[in-house]
Design an enzyme around this catalytic site. Structure first.
Site, mmCIF file in Angstrom:
data_model
loop_
_atom_site.group_PDB
_atom_site.id
_atom_site.type_symbol
_atom_site.label_atom_id
_atom_site.label_comp_id
_atom_site.label_asym_id
_atom_site.label_seq_id
_atom_site.Cartn_x
_atom_site.Cartn_y
_atom_site.Cartn_z
ATOM 1 N N CYS A 270 -2.940 2.063 6.413
ATOM 2 C CA CYS A 270 -3.172 1.495 7.744
ATOM 3 C C CYS A 270 -3.871 2.498 8.659
ATOM 4 C CB CYS A 270 -1.849 1.058 8.376
ATOM 5 S SG CYS A 270 -0.981 -0.208 7.447
ATOM 6 N N GLU B 204 3.508 -4.115 12.913
ATOM 7 C CA GLU B 204 2.511 -3.059 12.677
ATOM 8 C C GLU B 204 1.399 -3.705 11.879
ATOM 9 O OE1 GLU B 204 0.196 -0.946 10.812
ATOM 10 O OE2 GLU B 204 1.870 -0.153 9.647
ATOM 11 N N GLU C 283 7.704 2.157 15.346
ATOM 12 C CA GLU C 283 8.590 2.548 14.267
ATOM 13 C C GLU C 283 8.673 4.068 14.272
ATOM 14 O OE1 GLU C 283 8.690 -0.578 10.979
ATOM 15 O OE2 GLU C 283 6.564 -0.133 11.151
ATOM 16 N N ASN D 193 0.802 -1.223 0.000
ATOM 17 C CA ASN D 193 0.000 0.000 0.000
ATOM 18 C C ASN D 193 0.836 1.275 0.000
ATOM 19 O OD1 ASN D 193 0.710 -0.760 2.685
ATOM 20 N ND2 ASN D 193 -0.836 0.631 3.492
#
Length: 474
Positions: free
Chosen positions: A278, A244, A457, A146
């Site tokens: 996300c 994640e 992250e 994505n």
């Protein structure tokens, strides 16, 4: 295109390739090696050998290579963005911003490289202690399709600046941009074997990266279901792991906020990258006092969205990236209709027109009166469909926003800082935006709570995840 192992552009051990096609037109862009376990093993061996010299290099010198790589990437921004648009589908402007974002990440970690050093700690009675930070070794990264450029940066930046080496697996539908970014880093002076990119399916390449005993840390971005399998696999060897795992981000619009600005925020937050982000705004909670006006304006704005090939002038939303995602979105909306779980007020069907015939286009869609147990609210909807829920006030909005297994992002839109403060404290998510959504600069730590992941992250907070810490008592 070939994959990158030990600084060499190489075919898969099997000699097989697979096709990479444009999701807007179905046209063939290129082929990529159909890698497997043997290719990963070669990459791990190369990364292990390269890590000896790379970890011995001063962090400041590693940072200099990052600065050079960032500049090379900026110089080629247009070409890299074109490639990203053609293999992923997003509008060219979004792709250009993403390539710039990758360069920003490299520059951020280059900028802090001089501060990555061991430290003395004053202790009681005049004594001292020290903390030694040593790289873990070979790390593995598995990234989705994505936002392949940005997410590659999230993995490459902290892993390499701390003296580790990396074996990276791109998504099968978007390997070309990742390979090109790796090429630019090599041109900037990144030594052979420090960054290896192995293309191919998750069942062979991804599985070997996760299970290979030479890989001591895994960073994975993807679905909750796959993330749980990764976690199970690494538990056998106690590897470090960062996960994640996506989200179903709530966007709460209060009745004291400017409706025009909130509408613009909802359109960007949901339909950016065709909803395939996300942290997209995936559930919209709007106060009932402004609901009719807000929904009316939102409907009008979404109906005017320019959908098309991302390389065309003025396109605001491209296609979904792949057939599986396209079929899933079609199925979800049809399920809502069949089960009478909501009212589709915009879109809800495949895009009409000859120019859309060969691509994975779906109309931007709004759904109101959504049933509480609908999958539109219970699952992560990775596409251009926005369910709208009318609530009486902030307490109800927060309660419903938290009623999910996800906890990645959230946003509140209000001029009342007390409401904003309450939302920041009570919303169960790794990040809460106030009067904005989606933006993630490299300085800010990013990750989820609940089933949305483990670890962070970005930012300084991710650095220790790539070090082994050793305490020394003097």
């Amino acid at each position: 295109m070939k994959m990158l192992i030990d600084g060499e552009w190489t075919d898969a051990a099997s000699g097989e390739t697979y096709e990479v096609r444009n999701p807007a037109s179905g046209k063939l862009l290129d082929t990529a090696p159909l890698g497997g376990a043997e290719d990963v093993k070669r990459a791990v061996d190369a990364a292990r050998e390269a890590q000896k010299k790379w970890s011995a290099m001063p962090a400041r010198d590693r940072g200099r290579i990052f600065f050079k790589a960032a500049q090379r990437i900026r110089d080629r921004q247009a070409d890299l963005a074109t490639m990203l648009t053609m293999e992923q589908g997003k509008p060219f402007k979004e792709a250009r911003d993403e390539i710039q974002g990758f360069a920003n990440i490299l520059e951020y970690y280059a900028g802090i490289s001089a501060a990555l050093e061991d430290g003395l700690i004053p202790l009681a009675q005049g004594k001292r202690g020290a903390v030694l930070r040593r790289p873990i070794g070979v790390c593995g990264a598995i990234i989705p399709w994505n936002v392949p450029g940005i997410i590659m940066g999230w993995k490459v930046g902290p892993a390499l600046i701390t003296g580790n080496t990396l074996v990276l697996k791109p998504a099968t539908t978007t390997p070309l941009t990742n390979l090109s970014l790796a090429y630019a880093m090599g041109e900037a002076g990144l030594p052979k074997g420090v960054l290896n990119v192995v293309t191919g399916p998750g069942k062979s390449v991804g599985d070997e990266i996760v299970r290979n005993p030479g890989v001591r840390k895994i960073s994975f971005t993807g679905s909750i279901e796959t993330g749980k399998r990764v976690l199970q696999a690494v538990s056998a060897s106690m590897k470090r792991v960062t996960l994640e795992l996506g989200g179903s981000d709530p966007m709460i619009v209060c009745d004291d906020f400017d409706i025009n600005k909130a509408v613009a925020g909802a359109v960007h937050g949901r339909f950016y990258n065709c909803g395939q982000t996300c942290t997209a705004a995936k559930r919209l909670f709007v106060f009932e006092a402004i609901a009719d006006e807000f929904i009316g304006q939102l409907k009008s704005r979404v109906e005017r969205l320019n959908v098309g090939n991302g390389m065309d002038e003025g396109v605001e939303m491209g296609p979904l990236n792949n057939r599986a995602q396209w079929e899933q979105i079609k199925g979800l909306v049809e399920e809502v209709r069949t089960k009478d779980e909501g009212r589709v007020i915009v879109g809800g069907r495949v895009q009409d027109g000859e120019q859309y015939r060969n691509g994975f286009f779906y109309m931007p869609t709004l759904v109101t009166n959504v049933a509480p147990d609908s999958r539109l609210l219970r699952e992560e909807v990775f596409g251009p469909v926005l369910p709208i829920v009318v609530v009486k006030g902030l307490d109800e909005a927060i309660e419903r926003a938290n009623d999910t297994k996800y906890g990645l992002g959230s946003s509140i839109w209000t001029n009342d800082m007390e409401k904003a403060k309450a939302a920041c404290e009570r919303l169960e998510s790794g990040i809460t935006w106030i009067n904005q959504h989606v933006k993630l600069p490299p300085e800010m730590p990013f990750g989820g709570v609940k089933e949305s992941g483990i670890g962070r992250e970005n930012g300084l907070e991710t650095i220790d995840a790539y070090y082994e810490l050793k305490s020394i008592m003097l």
